[in-house]
Design an enzyme around this catalytic site. Structure first.
Site, PDB file in Angstrom:
ATOM      1  N   ASP A 117      -5.761 -15.126  20.824  1.00  0.00           N
ATOM      2  CA  ASP A 117      -5.434 -16.473  21.294  1.00  0.00           C
ATOM      3  C   ASP A 117      -5.503 -16.578  22.811  1.00  0.00           C
ATOM      4  O   ASP A 117      -5.459 -15.569  23.515  1.00  0.00           O
ATOM      5  CB  ASP A 117      -4.006 -16.834  20.857  1.00  0.00           C
ATOM      6  N   HIS A 152      -3.833 -11.437  21.791  1.00  0.00           N
ATOM      7  CA  HIS A 152      -4.228 -12.344  22.883  1.00  0.00           C
ATOM      8  C   HIS A 152      -5.253 -11.667  23.780  1.00  0.00           C
ATOM      9  O   HIS A 152      -5.041 -10.503  24.160  1.00  0.00           O
ATOM     10  CB  HIS A 152      -3.000 -12.725  23.713  1.00  0.00           C
TER      11      HIS A 152
END
Ligand SMILES: [Zn+2]
Length: 456
Positions: A272, A417
């Protein structure tokens, strides 16, 4: 004349005796006593076998040659004083022998050097699951000790090693005490439960090399139990708990191989909050290296900033998701604003790549059923996760790896991430591990796991 001769004989004999005593005295004066410089040299030679004056620690450079030189120096000392030096040398020989014997316990690894011995021991202790706190305490006790051990330290090292070996023998006995395998369903179920309990109890031990033969024994037993259970028609269909047990216990799962129940391992790697030009390209490089595909949930604002990186993700066959334009908490936005956040991002992605994403992910995983319903007509599927790597929190390679490995499931949708180096480094370790375990890398749309929104 007879008498004179006899007297002469006695005189000669006495003279000889006196001469002998004199020679003995002279020898005693010269050989039996020791000069100060001889004593100093002998003591220096003996001391050189140790690193300290109290002779607690053997010199790591101790050798047969060094020993011979010392013996030579001792021979120059008066014989009455020799035993003192000899006993000091014997102390050195004993220490050396003790350390050499310990080497054999460690299969010839050089542990005469204390600096090597302790990590080795610590390593072994960790492998067999010795209490961490105890181990740390032990290392602290040994801190500041010279390279080689005192007799006392040696004794405790021996005790530690003995304990490790005893502990392993105990576990081996346990595995051999598993119930005899009978071909009836109830006793097979019980045997399966026993394997699962055993694996649970000794999980920390079984991971380690020292326990490999225990693991082999368990695998052999578990595989047989698993296979025999699979051969009972419909037994597993009617006992989903037993099937779970078999799937989740590695040694039992061996018995499922090539059956309809064989475990199908899937993983989806999702990243993300990108793209960016620092970590995104590194992640792509690592994934390309292993030939696996991941999913990037992108923020529209960054897509506009890095359109070429966005295109590279698609060009290299990875999957794209929409992670809103600004990463606001969707709870704070009106319905219209929520839709706009996703729509702007879709436009940015389409402009950069010519395609529109088929997935979206709510920032912070928050928004619940409301956002899910708002997006129902978007043509995109909401994707959450069942494994949070906590990379955003720990930002530590080893902790990320540990978190993922500990929480791994048959179908793992992993949240990560592409915003820090630790994630890149962890991925480089995790992918080969997962591949080795037989995981298939799939899109979140293909994984056998569904979570569309967190209940709020
Ligand atoms: Zn995010």
């Amino acid at each position: 004349m007879q008498t004179n001769k006899r007297i002469n004989g006695i005189i000669i004999g006495l003279a000889g005796l006196i001469l002998l005593i004199l020679v003995g005295l002279v020898f005693y004066m010269f050989q039996g006593t020791t000069s100060a410089s001889q004593a100093a040299q002998a003591q220096a030679a003996v001391d050189s076998l140790f690193t300290d004056e109290s002779h607690n620690y053997l010199n790591p450079e101790y050798s047969k040659e060094k020993l011979a030189t010392t013996q030579k120096q001792i021979k120059k000392v008066g014989f009455l004083d020799r035993s003192n030096y000899q006993s000091q040398v014997q102390q050195a020989e004993k220490l050396y022998q003790g350390l050499s014997d310990l080497d054999q316990v460690f299969e010839g690894n050089q542990i005469k050097d204390r600096g090597v011995a302790i990590p080795k021991l610590a390593d072994l202790a960790v492998k067999v699951g010795v209490d961490q706190a105890l181990l740390e305490q032990q290392s602290q006790n040994l801190e500041g000790i010279a390279q080689t051990g005192t007799g006392q330290d040696l004794k405790s090292l021996y005790q530690d090693v003995t304990n490790l070996i005893d502990a392993k023998a105990g576990v081996m006995e346990q595995v051999k005490a598993l119930p005899e395998i009978n071909d009836d369903f109830d006793s097979l179920s019980q045997a399966a439960q026993a394997v699962a309990n055993f694996s649970d109890t000794y999980a920390n031990y079984l991971k380690q090399g020292l326990y490999k033969d225990v693991q082999d024994q368990l695998n052999q037993y578990g595989q047989k139990v698993g296979q025999m259970i699979v051969e009972y028609p419909t037994a597993l269909d009617q006992n989903p708990n037993l099937l779970d047990l078999l799937k989740n216990t590695p040694s039992l799962a061996l018995g499922l191989k090539d059956s309809q129940y064989e475990k199908h391992l899937q993983v989806s790697l999702t990243f993300d909050d990108g793209p960016n030009d620092e970590f995104t390209p590194q992640l792509l490089d690592v994934m390309n290296k292993y030939g696996v595909k991941g999913t990037f949930f992108l923020m529209g604002a960054y897509v506009d900033e890095y359109p070429e990186m966005t295109k590279r993700i698609v060009d290299e066959g990875h999957y794209l998701g929409n992670h809103t334009y600004n990463h606001f908490d969707l709870h704070d936005l009106t319905d219209e604003e929520v839709k706009t956040q996703f729509e702007w991002t879709n436009m940015a992605i389409e402009e950069a790549t010519g395609t529109r994403p088929k997935m979206y992910r709510m920032p912070f995983g928050g928004g619940g059923e409301r956002v899910y319903n708002l997006m129902a007509d978007s043509g995109m599927e909401s994707i959450l996760w069942n494994l949070d790597s906590l990379d955003w929190k720990t930002q530590d390679r080893d902790m990320i790896v540990e978190e993922v490995m500990n929480d791994l499931q048959e179908h793992s949708l992993i949240l990560m991430h592409d915003t820090n180096q630790a994630t890149v480094d962890a991925i480089d370790i995790l992918i080969p591990k997962l591949q080795e375990m037989g995981y298939e890398f799939v899109s979140p749309l293909d994984i056998d796991f569904e979570l569309r929104y967190f209940p709020e």
